[in-house]
Design a protein around this motif. Structure first.
Motif, mmCIF file in Angstrom:
data_model
loop_
_atom_site.group_PDB
_atom_site.id
_atom_site.type_symbol
_atom_site.label_atom_id
_atom_site.label_comp_id
_atom_site.label_asym_id
_atom_site.label_seq_id
_atom_site.Cartn_x
_atom_site.Cartn_y
_atom_site.Cartn_z
ATOM 1 N N LEU A 1 -13.971 -35.638 15.890
ATOM 2 C CA LEU A 1 -14.143 -36.703 16.871
ATOM 3 C C LEU A 1 -14.221 -38.032 16.132
ATOM 4 O O LEU A 1 -14.771 -38.105 15.039
ATOM 5 C CB LEU A 1 -15.434 -36.521 17.674
ATOM 6 N N SER A 2 -13.714 -39.079 16.751
ATOM 7 C CA SER A 2 -13.885 -40.424 16.208
ATOM 8 C C SER A 2 -14.015 -41.389 17.373
ATOM 9 O O SER A 2 -13.495 -41.154 18.461
ATOM 10 C CB SER A 2 -12.696 -40.819 15.309
ATOM 11 N N GLY A 3 -14.757 -42.469 17.142
ATOM 12 C CA GLY A 3 -15.003 -43.438 18.200
ATOM 13 C C GLY A 3 -16.405 -43.973 18.052
ATOM 14 O O GLY A 3 -16.668 -44.788 17.160
ATOM 15 N N LEU B 1 -27.482 -40.972 14.192
ATOM 16 C CA LEU B 1 -28.350 -40.531 15.282
ATOM 17 C C LEU B 1 -28.501 -41.604 16.352
ATOM 18 O O LEU B 1 -28.413 -41.312 17.553
ATOM 19 C CB LEU B 1 -29.723 -40.136 14.731
ATOM 20 N N ASN B 2 -28.729 -42.848 15.942
ATOM 21 C CA ASN B 2 -28.930 -43.932 16.905
ATOM 22 C C ASN B 2 -27.699 -44.183 17.764
ATOM 23 O O ASN B 2 -27.809 -44.734 18.867
ATOM 24 C CB ASN B 2 -29.321 -45.220 16.188
ATOM 25 N N LYS B 3 -26.535 -43.821 17.268
ATOM 26 C CA LYS B 3 -25.293 -44.051 18.007
ATOM 27 C C LYS B 3 -25.039 -42.985 19.064
ATOM 28 O O LYS B 3 -24.371 -43.247 20.071
ATOM 29 C CB LYS B 3 -24.101 -44.078 17.042
ATOM 30 N N ALA C 1 -20.019 -35.660 24.442
ATOM 31 C CA ALA C 1 -19.965 -36.792 23.509
ATOM 32 C C ALA C 1 -19.413 -38.068 24.115
ATOM 33 O O ALA C 1 -19.345 -39.087 23.431
ATOM 34 C CB ALA C 1 -19.121 -36.409 22.289
ATOM 35 N N GLY C 2 -19.007 -38.043 25.384
ATOM 36 C CA GLY C 2 -18.367 -39.207 25.961
ATOM 37 C C GLY C 2 -16.903 -39.258 25.558
ATOM 38 O O GLY C 2 -16.393 -38.378 24.847
ATOM 39 N N LYS C 3 -16.217 -40.286 26.001
ATOM 40 C CA LYS C 3 -14.793 -40.419 25.706
ATOM 41 C C LYS C 3 -14.594 -40.808 24.244
ATOM 42 O O LYS C 3 -14.875 -41.935 23.834
ATOM 43 C CB LYS C 3 -14.170 -41.482 26.607
ATOM 44 N N GLN C 4 -14.143 -39.873 23.454
ATOM 45 C CA GLN C 4 -13.870 -40.095 22.037
ATOM 46 C C GLN C 4 -12.418 -39.718 21.745
ATOM 47 O O GLN C 4 -11.750 -39.101 22.570
ATOM 48 C CB GLN C 4 -14.794 -39.225 21.175
ATOM 49 N N THR C 5 -11.961 -40.085 20.567
ATOM 50 C CA THR C 5 -10.656 -39.608 20.119
ATOM 51 C C THR C 5 -10.837 -38.225 19.520
ATOM 52 O O THR C 5 -11.644 -38.039 18.602
ATOM 53 C CB THR C 5 -10.042 -40.558 19.069
ATOM 54 N N ILE C 6 -10.111 -37.263 20.051
ATOM 55 C CA ILE C 6 -10.268 -35.861 19.672
ATOM 56 C C ILE C 6 -9.032 -35.391 18.932
ATOM 57 O O ILE C 6 -7.898 -35.654 19.348
ATOM 58 C CB ILE C 6 -10.475 -34.981 20.924
ATOM 59 N N GLU C 7 -9.251 -34.702 17.828
ATOM 60 C CA GLU C 7 -8.136 -34.061 17.128
ATOM 61 C C GLU C 7 -8.489 -32.597 16.851
ATOM 62 O O GLU C 7 -9.492 -32.314 16.196
ATOM 63 C CB GLU C 7 -7.810 -34.758 15.813
ATOM 64 N N PHE C 8 -7.683 -31.699 17.374
ATOM 65 C CA PHE C 8 -7.843 -30.274 17.085
ATOM 66 C C PHE C 8 -7.096 -29.972 15.794
ATOM 67 O O PHE C 8 -5.878 -30.168 15.710
ATOM 68 C CB PHE C 8 -7.299 -29.427 18.237
ATOM 69 N N THR C 9 -7.803 -29.532 14.785
ATOM 70 C CA THR C 9 -7.202 -29.400 13.452
ATOM 71 C C THR C 9 -6.864 -27.967 13.065
ATOM 72 O O THR C 9 -6.017 -27.745 12.201
ATOM 73 C CB THR C 9 -8.158 -29.983 12.392
#
Length: 294
Positions: free
Chosen positions: A82-84, A113-115, A59-67
């Motif tokens: 994931l967020s970003g 999808l386009n993102k 996914a590339g460099k995203q903000t990751i949170e393990f919940t």
């Protein structure tokens, strides 16, 4: 009967195609938690880094949170967000004994999808749907990016576009090969096709007057078929969309052909005699249909 697949199922290098497998990276020792990962669950730093490395690759460099994490057994199930570039949920399976990430699935909203998908790949999908989905019924609800290098199935590195009773798989490991399926009710299919499927099933001696409950439009490789099915998957008839010819007839209870004439009538261009199962060669249509069930 195994599911009809490409994969099915399961796509030449693009920007998201893995250059070095995350599994290989997972073998490298790590002592620090990745900087872009947050966790409120009890994961050791090495496991966290290995899970993060795979997510960053997909996914590339995203903000990751393990919940959440289920670590009661050697095979852990880890969930997070994931967020970003786009918000997403993910689920990963981690083998704590071997120290490798067994599988990762990232679930995006269809609107994103386009993102998240490469432009060339989106163009390929759009071009495919113009032919496969000429009536424009394919509607996405979710997009998945999946990687399961140790899966015994054919699909290991792929995208899935999901809709209601619809799916489109893009196999990144097989030259971006597309496999797709759309389910229709019988009333939405030409009566002539349904009648042909019913007549073909009768060549096996099946007495049921209503053997089918729905039909799939399915594509694998260069082949597109109508697949008539029932809920219990007892009866199947495949009809080529381009040729209108019956490719295969099957009943799970094992009823066989009633004679050579019925065998010939059931297929489009049979070259293999009913009495010579181990010699000769099948026509492409018959051979293709049989491969769907193996």
């Amino acid at each position: 009967m195994k599911k009809w697949n490409s994969i099915t199922a399961t796509v030449a290098a693009i920007s998201m195609l893995l250059g070095t497998a995350p599994v290989a990276w997972a073998q490298q020792p790590s002592t620090a938690i990745a900087q872009n990962a947050q966790t409120s669950v009890n994961l050791d730093p090495t496991a966290t880094r290995r899970l993060t490395d795979v997510l960053n690759t997909l996914a590339g460099k995203q903000t990751i949170e393990f919940t959440s994490a289920d670590t009661a057994f050697d095979s852990w199930t880890v969930n997070g967000t994931l967020s970003g570039t786009a918000n997403a949920d993910f689920i990963q399976n981690y083998d704590s004994k071997k120290g490798i990430v067994q599988s990762t699935s990232i679930i995006y909203d269809a609107a994103d999808l386009n993102k998240v998908m490469d432009n060339n790949l989106r163009s390929r999908v759009a071009s495919f749907l113009k032919t496969f989905d000429s009536d424009g019924v394919f509607k996405m609800d979710a997009v998945w990016r999946a990687y399961s290098p140790n899966d015994e199935g054919e699909l290991k590195n792929y995208w899935v576009l999901w809709g209601h009773d619809q799916s489109l798989y893009i196999d990144l490991g097989q030259g971006n090969k597309i496999t797709a399926s759309i389910m229709y009710s019988l009333k939405d299919v030409k009566a002539s096709l349904t009648n042909k499927a019913n007549r073909s099933l009768k060549t096996l001696g099946i007495p049921s007057s209503n053997p089918f409950e729905y039909v799939f439009r399915q594509h694998e490789g260069n082949d597109t078929v109508w697949n008539f099915r029932d809920d219990n998957d007892l009866n199947n008839v495949l009809i080529g969309m381009k040729t209108g010819k019956v490719w295969a007839v099957k009943n799970e209870l094992g009823m066989d052909w009633t004679g050579e004439k019925d065998f010939v009538k059931a297929f489009a261009k049979p070259k293999l005699s009913q009495t010579q199962p181990n010699s000769g060669s099948f026509s492409r249509e018959v051979e293709s249909a049989i491969s769907f069930w193996n």
